[in-house]
Scaffold this motif. Structure first.
Motif, PDB file in Angstrom:
ATOM      1  N   ASP A  28       0.830  -1.213   0.000  1.00  0.00           N
ATOM      2  CA  ASP A  28       0.000   0.000   0.000  1.00  0.00           C
ATOM      3  C   ASP A  28       0.863   1.261   0.000  1.00  0.00           C
ATOM      4  O   ASP A  28       0.563   2.237  -0.705  1.00  0.00           O
ATOM      5  CB  ASP A  28      -0.923  -0.005   1.212  1.00  0.00           C
ATOM      6  CG  ASP A  28      -2.000  -1.075   1.119  1.00  0.00           C
ATOM      7  OD1 ASP A  28      -2.275  -1.525  -0.019  1.00  0.00           O
ATOM      8  OD2 ASP A  28      -2.557  -1.458   2.169  1.00  0.00           O
ATOM      9  N   GLN A  29       1.930   1.252   0.799  1.00  0.00           N
ATOM     10  CA  GLN A  29       2.817   2.416   0.852  1.00  0.00           C
ATOM     11  C   GLN A  29       3.490   2.663  -0.499  1.00  0.00           C
ATOM     12  O   GLN A  29       3.562   3.806  -0.978  1.00  0.00           O
ATOM     13  CB  GLN A  29       3.870   2.227   1.943  1.00  0.00           C
ATOM     14  CG  GLN A  29       3.313   2.291   3.357  1.00  0.00           C
ATOM     15  CD  GLN A  29       4.369   2.045   4.404  1.00  0.00           C
ATOM     16  OE1 GLN A  29       5.546   1.801   4.084  1.00  0.00           O
ATOM     17  NE2 GLN A  29       3.974   2.077   5.672  1.00  0.00           N
ATOM     18  N   LYS A  30       3.980   1.579  -1.103  1.00  0.00           N
ATOM     19  CA  LYS A  30       4.610   1.740  -2.420  1.00  0.00           C
ATOM     20  C   LYS A  30       3.603   2.185  -3.470  1.00  0.00           C
ATOM     21  O   LYS A  30       3.915   3.016  -4.338  1.00  0.00           O
ATOM     22  CB  LYS A  30       5.250   0.418  -2.843  1.00  0.00           C
ATOM     23  CG  LYS A  30       6.475   0.053  -2.028  1.00  0.00           C
ATOM     24  CD  LYS A  30       7.108  -1.235  -2.523  1.00  0.00           C
ATOM     25  CE  LYS A  30       8.366  -1.570  -1.720  1.00  0.00           C
ATOM     26  NZ  LYS A  30       9.002  -2.825  -2.204  1.00  0.00           N
ATOM     27  N   PHE A  31       2.395   1.660  -3.376  1.00  0.00           N
ATOM     28  CA  PHE A  31       1.357   2.056  -4.330  1.00  0.00           C
ATOM     29  C   PHE A  31       1.022   3.541  -4.163  1.00  0.00           C
ATOM     30  O   PHE A  31       0.855   4.266  -5.153  1.00  0.00           O
ATOM     31  CB  PHE A  31       0.109   1.192  -4.114  1.00  0.00           C
ATOM     32  CG  PHE A  31      -1.016   1.553  -5.028  1.00  0.00           C
ATOM     33  CD1 PHE A  31      -1.015   1.139  -6.360  1.00  0.00           C
ATOM     34  CD2 PHE A  31      -2.087   2.318  -4.571  1.00  0.00           C
ATOM     35  CE1 PHE A  31      -2.054   1.481  -7.212  1.00  0.00           C
ATOM     36  CE2 PHE A  31      -3.130   2.653  -5.413  1.00  0.00           C
ATOM     37  CZ  PHE A  31      -3.113   2.235  -6.736  1.00  0.00           C
ATOM     38  N   ASP A  32       0.925   4.004  -2.917  1.00  0.00           N
ATOM     39  CA  ASP A  32       0.650   5.427  -2.668  1.00  0.00           C
ATOM     40  C   ASP A  32       1.768   6.299  -3.211  1.00  0.00           C
ATOM     41  O   ASP A  32       1.518   7.361  -3.798  1.00  0.00           O
ATOM     42  CB  ASP A  32       0.471   5.674  -1.166  1.00  0.00           C
ATOM     43  CG  ASP A  32      -0.796   5.034  -0.623  1.00  0.00           C
ATOM     44  OD1 ASP A  32      -1.715   4.764  -1.424  1.00  0.00           O
ATOM     45  OD2 ASP A  32      -0.859   4.798   0.603  1.00  0.00           O
ATOM     46  N   CYS A  33       3.019   5.845  -3.017  1.00  0.00           N
ATOM     47  CA  CYS A  33       4.160   6.606  -3.541  1.00  0.00           C
ATOM     48  C   CYS A  33       4.129   6.669  -5.067  1.00  0.00           C
ATOM     49  O   CYS A  33       4.353   7.729  -5.669  1.00  0.00           O
ATOM     50  CB  CYS A  33       5.469   5.982  -3.056  1.00  0.00           C
ATOM     51  SG  CYS A  33       5.779   6.157  -1.295  1.00  0.00           S
ATOM     52  N   LEU A  34       3.835   5.514  -5.682  1.00  0.00           N
ATOM     53  CA  LEU A  34       3.763   5.484  -7.137  1.00  0.00           C
ATOM     54  C   LEU A  34       2.614   6.354  -7.653  1.00  0.00           C
ATOM     55  O   LEU A  34       2.751   7.039  -8.670  1.00  0.00           O
ATOM     56  CB  LEU A  34       3.586   4.035  -7.622  1.00  0.00           C
ATOM     57  CG  LEU A  34       4.796   3.115  -7.454  1.00  0.00           C
ATOM     58  CD1 LEU A  34       4.420   1.685  -7.821  1.00  0.00           C
ATOM     59  CD2 LEU A  34       5.951   3.590  -8.321  1.00  0.00           C
ATOM     60  N   GLN A  35       1.487   6.329  -6.938  1.00  0.00           N
ATOM     61  CA  GLN A  35       0.342   7.136  -7.341  1.00  0.00           C
ATOM     62  C   GLN A  35       0.663   8.629  -7.229  1.00  0.00           C
ATOM     63  O   GLN A  35       0.294   9.428  -8.103  1.00  0.00           O
ATOM     64  CB  GLN A  35      -0.865   6.785  -6.473  1.00  0.00           C
ATOM     65  CG  GLN A  35      -2.186   7.344  -6.999  1.00  0.00           C
ATOM     66  CD  GLN A  35      -3.363   6.826  -6.206  1.00  0.00           C
ATOM     67  OE1 GLN A  35      -3.197   6.278  -5.118  1.00  0.00           O
ATOM     68  NE2 GLN A  35      -4.550   7.008  -6.747  1.00  0.00           N
ATOM     69  N   LYS A  36       1.387   8.996  -6.165  1.00  0.00           N
ATOM     70  CA  LYS A  36       1.770  10.394  -6.001  1.00  0.00           C
ATOM     71  C   LYS A  36       2.751  10.827  -7.098  1.00  0.00           C
ATOM     72  O   LYS A  36       2.649  11.926  -7.659  1.00  0.00           O
ATOM     73  CB  LYS A  36       2.398  10.613  -4.627  1.00  0.00           C
ATOM     74  CG  LYS A  36       2.704  12.072  -4.312  1.00  0.00           C
ATOM     75  CD  LYS A  36       3.262  12.213  -2.924  1.00  0.00           C
ATOM     76  CE  LYS A  36       3.524  13.697  -2.612  1.00  0.00           C
ATOM     77  NZ  LYS A  36       4.410  14.329  -3.577  1.00  0.00           N
ATOM     78  N   GLU A  37       3.709   9.954  -7.403  1.00  0.00           N
ATOM     79  CA  GLU A  37       4.658  10.264  -8.472  1.00  0.00           C
ATOM     80  C   GLU A  37       3.952  10.398  -9.818  1.00  0.00           C
ATOM     81  O   GLU A  37       4.276  11.280 -10.624  1.00  0.00           O
ATOM     82  CB  GLU A  37       5.728   9.177  -8.545  1.00  0.00           C
ATOM     83  CG  GLU A  37       6.688   9.176  -7.361  1.00  0.00           C
ATOM     84  CD  GLU A  37       7.711   8.071  -7.468  1.00  0.00           C
ATOM     85  OE1 GLU A  37       7.670   7.313  -8.480  1.00  0.00           O
ATOM     86  OE2 GLU A  37       8.550   7.930  -6.567  1.00  0.00           O
ATOM     87  N   LEU A  38       2.980   9.518 -10.041  1.00  0.00           N
ATOM     88  CA  LEU A  38       2.224   9.580 -11.285  1.00  0.00           C
ATOM     89  C   LEU A  38       1.428  10.888 -11.372  1.00  0.00           C
ATOM     90  O   LEU A  38       1.369  11.516 -12.439  1.00  0.00           O
ATOM     91  CB  LEU A  38       1.285   8.376 -11.382  1.00  0.00           C
ATOM     92  CG  LEU A  38       0.436   8.268 -12.651  1.00  0.00           C
ATOM     93  CD1 LEU A  38       1.333   8.131 -13.873  1.00  0.00           C
ATOM     94  CD2 LEU A  38      -0.511   7.080 -12.569  1.00  0.00           C
ATOM     95  N   GLN A  39       0.828  11.301 -10.256  1.00  0.00           N
ATOM     96  CA  GLN A  39       0.080  12.547 -10.232  1.00  0.00           C
ATOM     97  C   GLN A  39       0.999  13.741 -10.476  1.00  0.00           C
ATOM     98  O   GLN A  39       0.654  14.679 -11.217  1.00  0.00           O
ATOM     99  CB  GLN A  39      -0.638  12.694  -8.877  1.00  0.00           C
ATOM    100  CG  GLN A  39      -1.546  13.897  -8.778  1.00  0.00           C
ATOM    101  CD  GLN A  39      -2.751  13.782  -9.688  1.00  0.00           C
ATOM    102  OE1 GLN A  39      -3.132  12.687 -10.087  1.00  0.00           O
ATOM    103  NE2 GLN A  39      -3.359  14.916 -10.010  1.00  0.00           N
ATOM    104  N   ASP A  40       2.199  13.703  -9.859  1.00  0.00           N
ATOM    105  CA  ASP A  40       3.167  14.791 -10.069  1.00  0.00           C
ATOM    106  C   ASP A  40       3.617  14.848 -11.530  1.00  0.00           C
ATOM    107  O   ASP A  40       3.757  15.941 -12.102  1.00  0.00           O
ATOM    108  CB  ASP A  40       4.382  14.597  -9.152  1.00  0.00           C
ATOM    109  CG  ASP A  40       4.029  14.777  -7.682  1.00  0.00           C
ATOM    110  OD1 ASP A  40       2.984  15.394  -7.393  1.00  0.00           O
ATOM    111  OD2 ASP A  40       4.790  14.290  -6.821  1.00  0.00           O
ATOM    112  N   MET A  41       3.838  13.678 -12.121  1.00  0.00           N
ATOM    113  CA  MET A  41       4.233  13.630 -13.532  1.00  0.00           C
ATOM    114  C   MET A  41       3.117  14.154 -14.432  1.00  0.00           C
ATOM    115  O   MET A  41       3.377  14.833 -15.432  1.00  0.00           O
ATOM    116  CB  MET A  41       4.603  12.194 -13.919  1.00  0.00           C
ATOM    117  CG  MET A  41       5.894  11.698 -13.290  1.00  0.00           C
ATOM    118  SD  MET A  41       6.274   9.993 -13.738  1.00  0.00           S
ATOM    119  CE  MET A  41       6.513  10.155 -15.495  1.00  0.00           C
TER     120      MET A  41
END
Length: 256
Positions: A28-41
């Motif tokens: 879940d933590q990695k998914f949240d990080c990836l989701q945040k990075e995707l949103q920033d991109m």
């Protein structure tokens, strides 16, 4: 032995639950990080796309497309001459070679089809003057249009139907770049909120009477003079009082 086996199984189940929970939390933590990075991109990509659109708009700002200019030129100079002569003959505008930065045909050469000519002017003012007088080309079946990017052309094409509907309803509708601007038929223009409180003097109204102004000035001078007189009177009284006291002291028996 049976009791020990049950305790061991329960301990294994608890360990399995803890491991599973920990793994799920990490996922879940990695998914949240990836989701945040995707949103920033995504935000960065949208920002870069806006900047690229702005740059492209600025690059095309001084361009015009001329439709209906006959082909057959064999060099760049001949095409440039065609544009300059066409503008000077059919418009009340003086256009020289110094006013043109570059000219070229747009699209692949095809027999039976006249390609438009893209003209980049040195100054934006030259382009604006030509757009104001573009009706001079209508008799020659020559049309002048803005040079829009392909994406903007598609947006404008999709908005044309909405423009037609608004005009049928009696509203004013125009396309400005990639935006539709509609003014409703019964809509009144907005007024400045300060206009209800601040009123400027019309030009046809004379300024205040100079007689009153002169009287006010005299009143002010009279008041100032009175204040000075009072001040001088007070100072004179203080000096007289001081001299009287001095004389009285000199007449005391001690001084005799």
């Amino acid at each position: 032995m049976a009791g020990d086996t049950e305790q061991l199984l329960k301990a294994l189940e608890r360990m399995e639950e803890k491991i599973t929970t920990k793994i799920n939390n990490n996922i879940d933590q990695k998914f949240d990080c990836l989701q945040k990075e995707l949103q920033d991109m995504k935000i960065l990509s949208e920002d870069q796309e806006k900047r690229m659109s702005l740059i492209e708009k600025q690059l095309r700002e001084k361009n015009l497309l001329f439709f209906g200019i006959s082909e057959g030129e064999k060099s760049y100079e001949e095409l440039e001459n065609k544009i300059v002569e066409t503008i000077n003959k059919n418009m009340e505008i003086d256009c020289s070679y110094r006013d043109i930065e570059i000219v070229h045909r747009v699209g692949k050469k095809d027999t039976g089809k006249i390609r438009p000519v893209k003209v980049t002017f040195v100054r934006l003012g030259t382009k604006i003057k030509i757009l104001k007088c573009k009706k001079g080309f209508e008799s020659l079946n020559i049309y002048v249009k803005h040079d829009y990017p392909q994406k903007v052309l598609e947006i404008r094409k999709n908005l044309q139907e909405q423009v037609k509907k608004e005009r049928e309803q009696g509203n004013q509708a125009i396309l400005r770049y990639d935006k539709l601007i509609v003014t409703k038929r019964n809509e009144k223009p907005l007024t400045n909120s300060r206009s209800n409180f601040v009123q400027k003097r019309p030009l046809n109204i004379t300024p205040p009477n100079t007689k009153h102004t002169e009287e006010n000035r005299n009143e002010h001078n009279t008041f100032t003079e009175t204040q000075h007189n009072k001040k001088n009177k007070t100072m004179s009284y203080g000096i007289r009082h001081f001299m009287q006291n001095k004389n009285t002291e000199s007449m005391t028996p001690d001084n005799q």
